[in-house]
Design a protein around this motif. Structure first.
Motif, PDB file in Angstrom:
ATOM      1  N   SER A  83       4.844  33.242  82.359  1.00 17.25           N
ATOM      2  CA  SER A  83       3.841  32.349  82.927  1.00 17.25           C
ATOM      3  C   SER A  83       2.743  33.353  83.188  1.00 17.25           C
ATOM      4  CB  SER A  83       4.280  31.551  83.971  1.00 17.25           C
ATOM      5  OG  SER A  83       4.269  32.979  85.483  1.00 17.25           O
ATOM      6  N   ALA A  84       2.942  34.314  83.567  1.00 15.68           N
ATOM      7  CA  ALA A  84       1.370  35.291  82.684  1.00 15.68           C
ATOM      8  C   ALA A  84       0.960  35.611  81.774  1.00 15.68           C
ATOM      9  CB  ALA A  84       1.845  36.477  83.634  1.00 15.68           C
ATOM     10  N   GLU A  85       2.233  35.320  80.568  1.00 15.57           N
ATOM     11  CA  GLU A  85       1.781  35.083  79.282  1.00 15.57           C
ATOM     12  C   GLU A  85       1.207  33.692  78.525  1.00 15.57           C
ATOM     13  OE1 GLU A  85       2.093  37.479  76.961  1.00 15.57           O
ATOM     14  OE2 GLU A  85       3.203  38.968  78.104  1.00 15.57           O
ATOM     15  N   VAL A  86       1.510  32.858  79.266  1.00 19.66           N
ATOM     16  CA  VAL A  86       1.364  31.396  78.957  1.00 19.66           C
ATOM     17  C   VAL A  86      -0.458  31.971  79.457  1.00 19.66           C
ATOM     18  CG1 VAL A  86       0.885  29.373  80.126  1.00 19.66           C
ATOM     19  CG2 VAL A  86       3.022  29.983  79.218  1.00 19.66           C
ATOM     20  N   GLY A  87      -0.269  32.520  81.076  1.00 23.42           N
ATOM     21  CA  GLY A  87      -1.677  32.528  81.603  1.00 23.42           C
ATOM     22  C   GLY A  87      -3.728  33.034  80.636  1.00 23.42           C
ATOM     23  N   LEU A  88      -2.746  34.021  80.197  1.00 25.89           N
ATOM     24  CA  LEU A  88      -3.539  35.244  79.382  1.00 25.89           C
ATOM     25  C   LEU A  88      -3.513  34.593  77.808  1.00 25.89           C
ATOM     26  CD1 LEU A  88      -1.642  38.390  79.593  1.00 25.89           C
ATOM     27  CD2 LEU A  88      -3.602  38.219  80.373  1.00 25.89           C
ATOM     28  N   ALA A  89      -2.851  33.307  77.383  1.00 26.54           N
ATOM     29  CA  ALA A  89      -3.458  32.322  76.285  1.00 26.54           C
ATOM     30  C   ALA A  89      -4.220  32.063  76.712  1.00 26.54           C
ATOM     31  CB  ALA A  89      -1.712  32.043  75.706  1.00 26.54           C
ATOM     32  N   LEU A  90      -4.241  31.393  77.475  1.00 27.54           N
ATOM     33  CA  LEU A  90      -4.791  30.345  77.775  1.00 27.54           C
ATOM     34  C   LEU A  90      -6.343  30.800  78.656  1.00 27.54           C
ATOM     35  CD1 LEU A  90      -2.514  27.416  80.236  1.00 27.54           C
ATOM     36  CD2 LEU A  90      -3.267  27.411  77.839  1.00 27.54           C
ATOM     37  N   VAL A  91      -6.378  31.939  79.049  1.00 31.13           N
ATOM     38  CA  VAL A  91      -8.208  32.696  79.468  1.00 31.13           C
ATOM     39  C   VAL A  91      -8.491  33.184  78.823  1.00 31.13           C
ATOM     40  CG1 VAL A  91      -9.069  33.537  81.604  1.00 31.13           C
ATOM     41  CG2 VAL A  91      -7.139  31.974  81.928  1.00 31.13           C
ATOM     42  N   PRO A  92      -9.226  33.768  77.756  1.00 31.22           N
ATOM     43  CA  PRO A  92      -9.857  35.117  77.371  1.00 31.22           C
ATOM     44  C   PRO A  92     -10.792  35.407  77.281  1.00 31.22           C
ATOM     45  CG  PRO A  92     -11.317  32.579  77.108  1.00 31.22           C
ATOM     46  CD  PRO A  92      -9.963  32.028  77.619  1.00 31.22           C
ATOM     47  N   PRO A  93     -10.733  36.404  77.094  1.00 29.71           N
ATOM     48  CA  PRO A  93     -11.107  37.469  77.583  1.00 29.71           C
ATOM     49  C   PRO A  93     -12.608  37.551  78.491  1.00 29.71           C
ATOM     50  CG  PRO A  93     -10.227  38.469  75.802  1.00 29.71           C
ATOM     51  CD  PRO A  93      -9.829  37.126  76.070  1.00 29.71           C
ATOM     52  N   ILE A  94     -13.572  37.517  79.397  1.00 29.95           N
ATOM     53  CA  ILE A  94     -14.768  37.492  79.939  1.00 29.95           C
ATOM     54  C   ILE A  94     -15.959  38.844  80.083  1.00 29.95           C
ATOM     55  CG2 ILE A  94     -15.792  35.989  81.861  1.00 29.95           C
ATOM     56  CD1 ILE A  94     -13.584  34.132  81.740  1.00 29.95           C
ATOM     57  N   ASP A  95     -16.567  38.422  79.885  1.00 29.60           N
ATOM     58  CA  ASP A  95     -17.713  39.813  79.656  1.00 29.60           C
ATOM     59  C   ASP A  95     -19.070  39.699  81.335  1.00 29.60           C
ATOM     60  OD1 ASP A  95     -16.652  40.978  77.602  1.00 29.60           O
ATOM     61  OD2 ASP A  95     -18.105  39.270  76.638  1.00 29.60           O
ATOM     62  N   ASP A  96     -18.894  38.512  81.809  1.00 30.96           N
ATOM     63  CA  ASP A  96     -19.680  37.785  82.254  1.00 30.96           C
ATOM     64  C   ASP A  96     -19.155  38.866  83.753  1.00 30.96           C
ATOM     65  OD1 ASP A  96     -22.334  37.300  84.286  1.00 30.96           O
ATOM     66  OD2 ASP A  96     -20.700  35.931  84.821  1.00 30.96           O
ATOM     67  N   LEU A  97     -19.869  38.934  84.753  1.00 27.46           N
ATOM     68  CA  LEU A  97     -19.450  40.131  86.145  1.00 27.46           C
ATOM     69  C   LEU A  97     -18.963  38.731  86.878  1.00 27.46           C
ATOM     70  CD1 LEU A  97     -18.130  42.352  86.900  1.00 27.46           C
ATOM     71  CD2 LEU A  97     -20.226  43.436  88.215  1.00 27.46           C
ATOM     72  N   PHE A  98     -20.154  38.599  87.358  1.00 21.81           N
ATOM     73  CA  PHE A  98     -20.027  37.102  88.671  1.00 21.81           C
ATOM     74  C   PHE A  98     -18.798  36.256  88.320  1.00 21.81           C
ATOM     75  CE2 PHE A  98     -20.999  33.265  89.922  1.00 21.81           C
ATOM     76  CZ  PHE A  98     -21.242  33.489  91.712  1.00 21.81           C
ATOM     77  N   THR A  99     -18.590  35.398  86.808  1.00 26.01           N
ATOM     78  CA  THR A  99     -17.633  34.996  85.924  1.00 26.01           C
ATOM     79  C   THR A  99     -16.323  35.586  86.606  1.00 26.01           C
ATOM     80  OG1 THR A  99     -18.434  34.153  84.487  1.00 26.01           O
ATOM     81  CG2 THR A  99     -16.847  33.584  84.488  1.00 26.01           C
ATOM     82  N   ARG A 100     -15.870  37.149  86.165  1.00 21.90           N
ATOM     83  CA  ARG A 100     -14.861  37.922  86.365  1.00 21.90           C
ATOM     84  C   ARG A 100     -14.329  37.965  88.221  1.00 21.90           C
ATOM     85  NH1 ARG A 100     -16.339  43.098  83.811  1.00 21.90           N
ATOM     86  NH2 ARG A 100     -15.210  43.555  84.671  1.00 21.90           N
ATOM     87  N   VAL A 101     -15.253  38.049  89.198  1.00 27.35           N
ATOM     88  CA  VAL A 101     -15.614  38.865  89.971  1.00 27.35           C
ATOM     89  C   VAL A 101     -14.863  36.818  90.820  1.00 27.35           C
ATOM     90  CG1 VAL A 101     -16.119  38.736  92.472  1.00 27.35           C
ATOM     91  CG2 VAL A 101     -17.146  40.361  90.573  1.00 27.35           C
TER      92      VAL A 101
END
Length: 206
Positions: A83-101
């Motif tokens: 299920s973690a692999e599913v989440g990683l596939a659905l959510v791409p890497p994000i650069d914006d710090l506020f969004t990451r927080v």
């Protein structure tokens, strides 16, 4: 039983998704992963092998506190990773710090809910959560105290061994205990009430 099975499966699925959100947030890994990183740095063993080995050691710690595994313990090991692999596939890497927080905060909140769901189904916790519930039962200490003590201890050992610590790691260690302390009692499936021999089930419910 239907509710318990559904709650177990949904909880484990959300647990893996929550982990993937925190990984994508990239503001610090949970304390147990810091410990795994530290052991990897000291031994050179693969991360996956170290994670499995730590899980087995934690299961051995169940023996003195008389914590018993259940089907939830097995399914935790089987379902959370995929299920973690599913989440990683659905959510791409994000650069914006506020969004990451925000993503980390959402992942941490989801993990607290997921923990309450799958443990509350009463099919048995995973190795690390079982250590928490077992110590809680044996010592009588509040869940949040036990969970926070475990996370801080694991974090300190992992950091001493060279694991990477971020602000998210500290937030996880300090906040996950109080959050699970809120979700677990509210999501716990009530235990079945056994009627005394001289009373009918209808009389007990009344």
């Amino acid at each position: 039983m239907t509710r318990r099975i559904a709650q177990l499966l949904v909880g484990l699925f959300l647990y893996g998704i929550a982990l993937s959100l925190m990984i994508r947030a990239a503001v610090g890994v949970p304390p147990w992963d810091v410990l795994s990183q530290g052991v990897v740095k000291q031994t050179g063993l693969p991360f996956g092998l170290v994670t499995i080995a730590i899980g087995l050691i934690v299961l051995l710690l169940w023996i003195p506190i008389r914590q018993k595994p259940g089907i939830g313990t097995v399914l935790n090991a089987v379902l959370v990773g995929p299920s973690a692999e599913v989440g990683l596939a659905l959510v791409p890497p994000i650069d914006d710090l506020f969004t990451r927080v925000l993503l980390f905060a959402g992942g941490l909140s989801m993990l607290a809910i997921a923990t309450g769901l799958y443990i509350g189904a009463r099919f048995g916790p995973g190795p690390r959560d079982g250590l928490m519930t077992g110590l809680h039962r044996r010592t009588g200490w509040p869940i949040w105290v036990v969970r926070t003590a475990i996370e801080v201890t694991v974090l300190a050992i992992g950091w001493a061994l060279g694991g990477n610590v971020g602000l998210g790691t500290l937030a996880f260690a300090l906040l996950v205990g109080p959050m699970v302390n809120v979700t677990l009692p509210r999501l716990m499936v009530p235990a079945a009430v056994v009627a005394p021999k001289n009373e009918s089930p209808e009389e007990v419910r009344a």
